[in-house]
Write an enzyme that holds these catalytic residues in place. Structure first.
Site, mmCIF file in Angstrom:
data_model
loop_
_atom_site.group_PDB
_atom_site.id
_atom_site.type_symbol
_atom_site.label_atom_id
_atom_site.label_comp_id
_atom_site.label_asym_id
_atom_site.label_seq_id
_atom_site.Cartn_x
_atom_site.Cartn_y
_atom_site.Cartn_z
ATOM 1 N N ASN A 100 0.825 -1.221 0.000
ATOM 2 C CA ASN A 100 0.000 0.000 0.000
ATOM 3 C C ASN A 100 0.854 1.263 0.000
ATOM 4 O O ASN A 100 0.545 2.237 -0.694
ATOM 5 C CB ASN A 100 -0.947 -0.009 1.203
ATOM 6 C CG ASN A 100 -2.041 -1.057 1.042
ATOM 7 O OD1 ASN A 100 -2.488 -1.327 -0.086
ATOM 8 N ND2 ASN A 100 -2.474 -1.652 2.140
ATOM 9 N N TYR A 146 7.748 -11.603 11.879
ATOM 10 C CA TYR A 146 8.473 -10.329 11.777
ATOM 11 C C TYR A 146 9.622 -10.452 10.778
ATOM 12 O O TYR A 146 9.722 -9.681 9.834
ATOM 13 C CB TYR A 146 8.990 -9.960 13.166
ATOM 14 C CG TYR A 146 9.683 -8.614 13.270
ATOM 15 C CD1 TYR A 146 8.955 -7.433 13.224
ATOM 16 C CD2 TYR A 146 11.063 -8.536 13.456
ATOM 17 C CE1 TYR A 146 9.589 -6.190 13.346
ATOM 18 C CE2 TYR A 146 11.697 -7.318 13.574
ATOM 19 C CZ TYR A 146 10.966 -6.140 13.527
ATOM 20 O OH TYR A 146 11.603 -4.925 13.648
ATOM 21 N N TYR A 160 9.341 -3.173 -6.777
ATOM 22 C CA TYR A 160 8.719 -1.897 -7.186
ATOM 23 C C TYR A 160 9.774 -0.972 -7.794
ATOM 24 O O TYR A 160 9.466 -0.183 -8.677
ATOM 25 C CB TYR A 160 8.025 -1.214 -5.996
ATOM 26 C CG TYR A 160 6.565 -1.581 -5.877
ATOM 27 C CD1 TYR A 160 6.169 -2.794 -5.296
ATOM 28 C CD2 TYR A 160 5.564 -0.743 -6.376
ATOM 29 C CE1 TYR A 160 4.839 -3.137 -5.196
ATOM 30 C CE2 TYR A 160 4.226 -1.086 -6.273
ATOM 31 C CZ TYR A 160 3.867 -2.275 -5.691
ATOM 32 O OH TYR A 160 2.540 -2.620 -5.606
ATOM 33 N N ARG A 187 11.064 -4.487 25.314
ATOM 34 C CA ARG A 187 12.425 -4.701 24.813
ATOM 35 C C ARG A 187 13.430 -4.593 25.956
ATOM 36 O O ARG A 187 13.129 -4.087 27.029
ATOM 37 C CB ARG A 187 12.740 -3.711 23.684
ATOM 38 C CG ARG A 187 12.138 -4.174 22.384
ATOM 39 C CD ARG A 187 12.363 -3.218 21.247
ATOM 40 N NE ARG A 187 11.331 -2.207 21.166
ATOM 41 C CZ ARG A 187 11.206 -1.341 20.180
ATOM 42 N NH1 ARG A 187 12.068 -1.343 19.185
ATOM 43 N NH2 ARG A 187 10.226 -0.448 20.174
HETATM 44 P P1 NAD Z 1 7.223 0.939 17.766
HETATM 45 O O1 NAD Z 1 6.427 -0.283 18.073
HETATM 46 O O2 NAD Z 1 7.519 1.876 18.890
HETATM 47 O O3 NAD Z 1 6.520 1.784 16.616
HETATM 48 C C1 NAD Z 1 5.834 1.186 15.566
HETATM 49 C C2 NAD Z 1 4.642 2.076 15.228
HETATM 50 O O4 NAD Z 1 3.918 1.513 14.121
HETATM 51 C C3 NAD Z 1 3.643 2.201 16.386
HETATM 52 O O5 NAD Z 1 3.325 3.555 16.572
HETATM 53 C C4 NAD Z 1 2.445 1.393 15.918
HETATM 54 O O6 NAD Z 1 1.228 1.833 16.476
HETATM 55 C C5 NAD Z 1 2.515 1.589 14.421
HETATM 56 N N1 NAD Z 1 1.862 0.527 13.648
HETATM 57 C C6 NAD Z 1 1.990 -0.814 13.799
HETATM 58 N N2 NAD Z 1 1.248 -1.459 12.880
HETATM 59 C C7 NAD Z 1 0.636 -0.504 12.131
HETATM 60 C C8 NAD Z 1 -0.250 -0.541 11.033
HETATM 61 N N3 NAD Z 1 -0.681 -1.699 10.523
HETATM 62 N N4 NAD Z 1 -0.690 0.637 10.512
HETATM 63 C C9 NAD Z 1 -0.275 1.821 11.023
HETATM 64 N N5 NAD Z 1 0.562 1.922 12.085
HETATM 65 C C10 NAD Z 1 1.012 0.762 12.616
HETATM 66 O O7 NAD Z 1 8.572 0.444 17.072
HETATM 67 P P2 NAD Z 1 9.878 1.271 16.664
HETATM 68 O O8 NAD Z 1 10.990 0.804 17.500
HETATM 69 O O9 NAD Z 1 9.562 2.713 16.607
HETATM 70 O O10 NAD Z 1 10.115 0.718 15.200
HETATM 71 C C11 NAD Z 1 9.769 1.467 14.050
HETATM 72 C C12 NAD Z 1 10.158 0.689 12.810
HETATM 73 O O11 NAD Z 1 11.562 0.451 12.822
HETATM 74 C C13 NAD Z 1 9.498 -0.672 12.696
HETATM 75 O O12 NAD Z 1 9.160 -0.913 11.350
HETATM 76 C C14 NAD Z 1 10.563 -1.643 13.143
HETATM 77 O O13 NAD Z 1 10.424 -2.904 12.552
HETATM 78 C C15 NAD Z 1 11.832 -0.931 12.679
HETATM 79 N N6 NAD Z 1 12.998 -1.328 13.489
HETATM 80 C C16 NAD Z 1 13.161 -0.822 14.748
HETATM 81 C C17 NAD Z 1 14.242 -1.237 15.499
HETATM 82 C C18 NAD Z 1 14.518 -0.689 16.875
HETATM 83 O O14 NAD Z 1 15.472 -1.125 17.518
HETATM 84 N N7 NAD Z 1 13.754 0.265 17.384
HETATM 85 C C19 NAD Z 1 15.132 -2.192 14.989
HETATM 86 C C20 NAD Z 1 14.902 -2.701 13.722
HETATM 87 C C21 NAD Z 1 13.835 -2.246 12.971
HETATM 88 N N1 UDP Z 2 15.851 -9.801 26.906
HETATM 89 C C1 UDP Z 2 16.081 -10.119 28.228
HETATM 90 N N2 UDP Z 2 15.240 -9.620 29.163
HETATM 91 C C2 UDP Z 2 14.183 -8.806 28.858
HETATM 92 C C3 UDP Z 2 13.966 -8.475 27.497
HETATM 93 C C4 UDP Z 2 14.812 -9.012 26.539
HETATM 94 O O1 UDP Z 2 17.027 -10.847 28.569
HETATM 95 O O2 UDP Z 2 13.479 -8.376 29.769
HETATM 96 C C5 UDP Z 2 16.794 -10.330 25.891
HETATM 97 C C6 UDP Z 2 16.138 -11.016 24.701
HETATM 98 O O3 UDP Z 2 15.891 -12.388 24.975
HETATM 99 C C7 UDP Z 2 17.198 -10.811 23.628
HETATM 100 C C8 UDP Z 2 17.820 -9.457 23.976
HETATM 101 O O4 UDP Z 2 17.492 -9.226 25.348
HETATM 102 O O5 UDP Z 2 18.190 -11.794 23.738
HETATM 103 C C9 UDP Z 2 17.269 -8.313 23.144
HETATM 104 O O6 UDP Z 2 15.872 -8.359 23.224
HETATM 105 P P1 UDP Z 2 14.923 -7.267 22.581
HETATM 106 O O7 UDP Z 2 13.514 -7.715 22.818
HETATM 107 O O8 UDP Z 2 15.276 -5.921 23.070
HETATM 108 O O9 UDP Z 2 15.284 -7.264 21.033
HETATM 109 P P2 UDP Z 2 15.629 -8.386 19.932
HETATM 110 O O10 UDP Z 2 17.020 -8.048 19.542
HETATM 111 O O11 UDP Z 2 15.541 -9.756 20.513
HETATM 112 O O12 UDP Z 2 14.622 -8.166 18.876
#
Ligand code: NAD
Ligand code: UDP
Length: 317
Positions: A100, A146, A160, A187
């Protein structure tokens, strides 16, 4: 520029909304409210350059007017939020959401950036991980909704680009932390800091020997914006993360020490398919953008602890 940020009330989305508003852009923040919190962006509602749409990206979206850029961040990122009964919704968000948003980008001739993830490498057999590594993902495991959802989204982005001439960018984000995280997100950084601040037990899953590389959010937002504004001939994928690598036990000890907390460490079962190690090779980001993280884990944790002190009352534990 007119910029759409999906997932804009989440952790990264809220940080990006604030940064791009500061830079003078017009921001449309879109979110369905699943893991995001409108409180993260409430201070922006009075800004004329800011608007908010409640929408689920699994449904098509049409917008009037000019759109220059789309940051596609919508997707839960915390394992407890994306697994279990939410698994199918997670895959739909990654796959239908990507289609989308790519259709929207095509219609507006907008550049679209995908927030992909280190999870595309699964439980990596190559260490550190380069962009060329194809990963070790269990396609039927509890993380697959995921990991495979994000892998399929990458594939859609590149198709795309190849077949529909959409200007795409794909970044692979490694564990990022900082202000605007939800205390109840689940997390590791938010859990450990909130547990330590509230005197609750620190929950290490497994023996704590698994490693992660933690990037402070400001560094991540810097490279995300650089990649979005890079020349049309660059699509990525590009690793974005901090190569400093720590065991989960080291992280727990660091946080307990910083907070001077009385919390004790307890050990719980390691979730299935939990990756044993993860560290980005950021040579591409260094060479192409002259980017490397500026904030080390100690300084980043200090700032994040100060942030969680302001919202620890919301931590349910
Ligand atoms: P988050 O869960 O805090 O934010 C995700 C947001 O997306 C939320 O506000 C949620 O309500 C919204 N959302 C979920 N499904 C939706 C849908 N179907 N339609 C509209 N909104 C929707 O997570 P984040 O840490 O801010 O992550 C943001 C992006 O970055 C994600 O795509 C995640 O996979 C990616 N990412 C984050 C990390 C990290 O460490 N934070 C690492 C790798 C990838
Ligand atoms: N983890 C943990 N205790 C917690 C939450 C996470 O030991 O309360 C561990 C989890 O099993 C993983 C690492 O911390 O090995 C990072 O977890 P997170 O959920 O932050 O992110 P991931 O990299 O697994 O997506």
């Amino acid at each position: 520029m007119n910029i759409l940020i999906t997932g804009g009330t989440g952790f990264l989305g809220a940080n990006l909304c604030h940064r791009l508003i500061q830079q003078g852009h017009k921001i449309i923040c879109l979110d369905n409210g699943y893991t995001g919190r409108e409180s993260n962006i409430k201070d922006l509602f009075s800004n004329n350059n800011f608007s908010f749409i409640k929408h689920d990206i699994c449904e098509p979206l049409s917008l009037d007017g000019k759109l220059d850029q789309i940051y596609n961040l919508a997707c839960p990122a915390s394992p407890p939020a994306y697994q279990g009964k939410h698994a199918i919704r997670t895959t739909k968000t990654s796959v239908l959401g990507a289609i989308n948003m790519l259709e929207l980008a095509k219609k507006h001739n907008a550049t679209i950036l995908q927030a992909s993830t280190s999870e595309v490498y699964g439980d990596p057999l190559e260490h550190p991980q380069k962009e060329t590594y194809r990963g070790n993902v269990n396609p039927i495991g509890i993380r697959a909704c995921y990991d495979e959802g994000k892998r399929c989204a990458e594939s859609l982005f590149f198709d795309y680009h190849r077949h529909e001439e959409v200007d795409i960018k794909v970044i692979r984000i490694f564990n990022t932390y900082g202000p605007y995280m939800d205390p109840n997100d689940g997390r590791v950084v938010s859990n450990f800091i909130c547990q330590a601040l509230s005197g609750k037990d620190i929950t290490i899953y497994g023996d704590g020997s698994q490693t992660r590389s933690f990037c402070y959010v400001d560094d991540l937002i810097d490279i995300m914006i650089m990649v979005m504004n890079s020349s049309k001939d660059f699509q990525g994928p590009i690793n974005t993360g901090n190569p400093g690598e720590f065991t989960v036990k080291e992280l727990a000890e660091k946080i307990i020490h910083k907070i001077n907390s009385k919390s004790k460490i307890i050990y719980k079962d390691l979730p299935l398919d939990d990756p044993s190690q993860r560290r980005p090779d950021i040579t591409l980001a260094k060479n192409k953008f002259g980017w490397e993280p500026k904030v080390n884990l100690d300084n980043g944790l200090d700032k994040t602890i100060e942030y969680f002190k302001t919202c620890i009352k919301n931590f349910k534990g």
